[in-house]
Design a protein around this motif. Structure first.
Motif, mmCIF file in Angstrom:
data_model
loop_
_atom_site.group_PDB
_atom_site.id
_atom_site.type_symbol
_atom_site.label_atom_id
_atom_site.label_comp_id
_atom_site.label_asym_id
_atom_site.label_seq_id
_atom_site.Cartn_x
_atom_site.Cartn_y
_atom_site.Cartn_z
ATOM 1 N N GLU A 239 38.614 29.553 37.277
ATOM 2 C CA GLU A 239 40.045 29.251 37.184
ATOM 3 C C GLU A 239 40.548 29.629 35.793
ATOM 4 O O GLU A 239 39.784 29.973 34.901
ATOM 5 N N GLY A 240 41.876 29.597 35.642
ATOM 6 C CA GLY A 240 42.493 29.863 34.350
ATOM 7 C C GLY A 240 43.005 31.272 34.173
ATOM 8 O O GLY A 240 43.773 31.535 33.256
ATOM 9 N N ASP A 241 42.603 32.195 35.064
ATOM 10 C CA ASP A 241 42.987 33.595 34.884
ATOM 11 C C ASP A 241 44.122 34.025 35.797
ATOM 12 O O ASP A 241 44.481 35.193 35.848
ATOM 13 N N GLY A 242 44.693 33.073 36.540
ATOM 14 C CA GLY A 242 45.767 33.404 37.466
ATOM 15 C C GLY A 242 46.790 32.296 37.539
ATOM 16 O O GLY A 242 46.916 31.492 36.603
ATOM 17 N N PRO A 243 47.519 32.212 38.644
ATOM 18 C CA PRO A 243 48.541 31.178 38.788
ATOM 19 C C PRO A 243 47.938 29.788 38.668
ATOM 20 O O PRO A 243 46.820 29.537 39.133
ATOM 21 N N ARG A 244 48.679 28.884 38.033
ATOM 22 C CA ARG A 244 48.187 27.520 37.847
ATOM 23 C C ARG A 244 47.959 26.860 39.214
ATOM 24 O O ARG A 244 48.777 26.944 40.106
ATOM 25 N N GLY A 245 46.824 26.207 39.333
ATOM 26 C CA GLY A 245 46.504 25.539 40.589
ATOM 27 C C GLY A 245 45.769 26.413 41.586
ATOM 28 O O GLY A 245 45.311 25.924 42.614
ATOM 29 N N ARG A 246 45.635 27.710 41.286
ATOM 30 C CA ARG A 246 44.922 28.613 42.179
ATOM 31 C C ARG A 246 43.686 29.142 41.489
ATOM 32 O O ARG A 246 43.777 29.962 40.584
ATOM 33 N N LEU A 278 43.205 40.909 35.932
ATOM 34 C CA LEU A 278 43.620 41.696 37.095
ATOM 35 C C LEU A 278 43.481 40.871 38.363
ATOM 36 O O LEU A 278 44.361 40.894 39.236
ATOM 37 N N ALA A 279 42.389 40.120 38.462
ATOM 38 C CA ALA A 279 42.182 39.273 39.635
ATOM 39 C C ALA A 279 43.245 38.192 39.719
ATOM 40 O O ALA A 279 43.714 37.846 40.806
ATOM 41 N N GLY A 280 43.648 37.652 38.569
ATOM 42 C CA GLY A 280 44.684 36.626 38.568
ATOM 43 C C GLY A 280 46.012 37.155 39.078
ATOM 44 O O GLY A 280 46.730 36.467 39.816
ATOM 45 N N ARG A 281 46.361 38.374 38.697
ATOM 46 C CA ARG A 281 47.606 38.980 39.194
ATOM 47 C C ARG A 281 47.531 39.210 40.697
ATOM 48 O O ARG A 281 48.508 39.013 41.429
ATOM 49 N N LEU A 282 46.369 39.635 41.177
ATOM 50 C CA LEU A 282 46.203 39.840 42.615
ATOM 51 C C LEU A 282 46.280 38.507 43.362
ATOM 52 O O LEU A 282 46.819 38.439 44.470
ATOM 53 N N ARG A 283 45.734 37.456 42.767
ATOM 54 C CA ARG A 283 45.795 36.138 43.392
ATOM 55 C C ARG A 283 47.236 35.677 43.528
ATOM 56 O O ARG A 283 47.611 35.021 44.495
ATOM 57 N N ASP A 284 48.057 36.063 42.551
ATOM 58 C CA ASP A 284 49.476 35.748 42.608
ATOM 59 C C ASP A 284 50.143 36.436 43.791
ATOM 60 O O ASP A 284 51.165 35.979 44.309
ATOM 61 N N ALA A 285 49.555 37.566 44.231
ATOM 62 C CA ALA A 285 50.079 38.301 45.385
ATOM 63 C C ALA A 285 49.427 37.855 46.691
ATOM 64 O O ALA A 285 49.619 38.489 47.731
ATOM 65 N N GLY A 286 48.632 36.788 46.642
ATOM 66 C CA GLY A 286 48.036 36.231 47.847
ATOM 67 C C GLY A 286 46.690 36.811 48.226
ATOM 68 O O GLY A 286 46.227 36.599 49.357
ATOM 69 N N MET A 287 46.033 37.521 47.307
ATOM 70 C CA MET A 287 44.743 38.144 47.609
ATOM 71 C C MET A 287 43.577 37.227 47.228
ATOM 72 O O MET A 287 43.712 36.318 46.415
#
Length: 337
Positions: A239-246, A278-287
């Motif tokens: 955790e910590g590399d993408g949207p908070r809570g995800r 990069l993974a955090g940005r993708l997680r923000d897109a629902g990946m």
């Protein structure tokens, strides 16, 4: 293998400078004409919000060509998973300590919006029925966020003119692991493997272009981001590399743990504290994503944005362990239904 070209706008700092000058003019106008100053502060706040939303695509900047390099290997049997390995293709500018704190990971955009909101709030208070002495104090207080705006703009302009970091640890190490894993996993059954070197990774435009060109299924596509490999403690980010809570994908986290044990590689789940990956940005897109990286004791990637991020800093043993971990992770997904 294919090279997918795209155009990108590189920030030169002019967006921030324009915003800072406008706010400076509004503050100078405030004491004698509070209403026009308030309107200018409102306009600047809206502009700062737009710049935050558009981060990675500045309004004023230098137009450049970039590309993503994409290689794929189809599965031998009916595909169950598509695994996309990502690594940044380009390096980042070499920055001083102040610039690393203030203008990396999109902090300048968030800070500008906060500064404009502060100026707007002070300007709103200025049009109320307050004593002259209080209005004067409010005027002086507006100088602080204006100075911040001008400082970040100056740092961006200077950063745009500085040479790039060699990027040995920050980027080249990850590319070396990407190529090694792609070569060592030449025979796969139910896993379709993609190896992607992303251009313009710092701005996120390469990632945006990849998702536009290839509409990946969010359920059966697993993204593994390789970043900052070469020195530090090898880990996979929970955790910590993408949207908070995800946090990272549960399946990938569990398979990474098992892969580390299977490959006899020391790698633990860690919290990332250096902005978005990069993974955090993708997680923000629902990946579904996971980041594999090396971190220091503060949860940061060592030598990032530094001029001494050179090849002699790389620990080859770390790259070897990272390659074993990622290859083991990809192979383990063959048996996951």
């Amino acid at each position: 293998m294919s090279a997918d070209p795209f155009r990108v706008t590189r920030s030169q700092g002019w967006d921030g400078l324009t915003l800072g000058v406008l706010e400076l003019f509004g503050v100078l106008l405030y004491f004698w004409q509070p209403l026009p100053s308030l309107l200018l502060a409102m306009w600047s706040t809206v502009a700062a919000a737009c710049l935050l939303r558009r981060q990675g695509t500045p309004l004023l900047g230098q137009r450049l060509a970039s590309q993503n390099v994409v290689a794929t290997r189809a599965s031998d049997k009916s595909r169950r998973w598509r695994v996309v390995l990502l690594a940044p293709l380009d390096s980042l500018p070499a920055l001083g300590a102040a610039a690393r704190v203030l203008i990396t990971n999109g902090r300048q955009h968030v800070g500008r919006l906060a500064a404009c909101c502060a100026i707007l709030l002070l300007a709103l208070l200025g049009i109320t029925d307050l004593p002259l002495e209080v209005r004067r104090v409010l005027w002086y207080l507006q100088a602080l966020p204006v100075l911040y705006l001008l400082l970040t703009a100056t740092l961006e302009i200077l950063a745009a003119r500085r040479p790039y970091s060699p990027g040995a640890v920050s980027h080249a190490g990850a590319l070396a692991v990407l190529l090694t894993v792609a070569e060592s996993t030449s025979t796969l059954g139910t896993v379709e493997l993609w190896a992607v070197a992303l251009g313009s990774s710092g701005s996120g435009r390469g990632l945006h272009n990849l998702l536009q060109r290839y509409p990946f299924d969010s359920e059966t596509t697993l993204f593994v981001s390789l970043e900052g490999l070469g020195v530090g403690d090898l880990c996979y980010v929970r955790e910590g590399d993408g949207p908070r809570g995800r946090g990272a994908d549960v399946l990938l986290l569990e398979q990474a743990r098992l892969a580390a044990a299977e490959a006899r590689v020391e790698a633990l789940p860690q919290v990332y504290r250096d902005g978005q990956t990069l993974a955090g940005r993708l997680r923000d897109a629902g990946m579904r994503t996971l980041t594999i990286t090396c971190l220091d004791g503060r949860g940061h990637i060592p030598l990032r944005h530094m001029a001494d991020d050179s090849a002699d800093q790389i620990d080859e043993a770390v790259l070897e362990r990272a390659s074993l971990l990622v290859a083991s992770l990809v192979r383990r997904l063959e048996g996951v239904a």
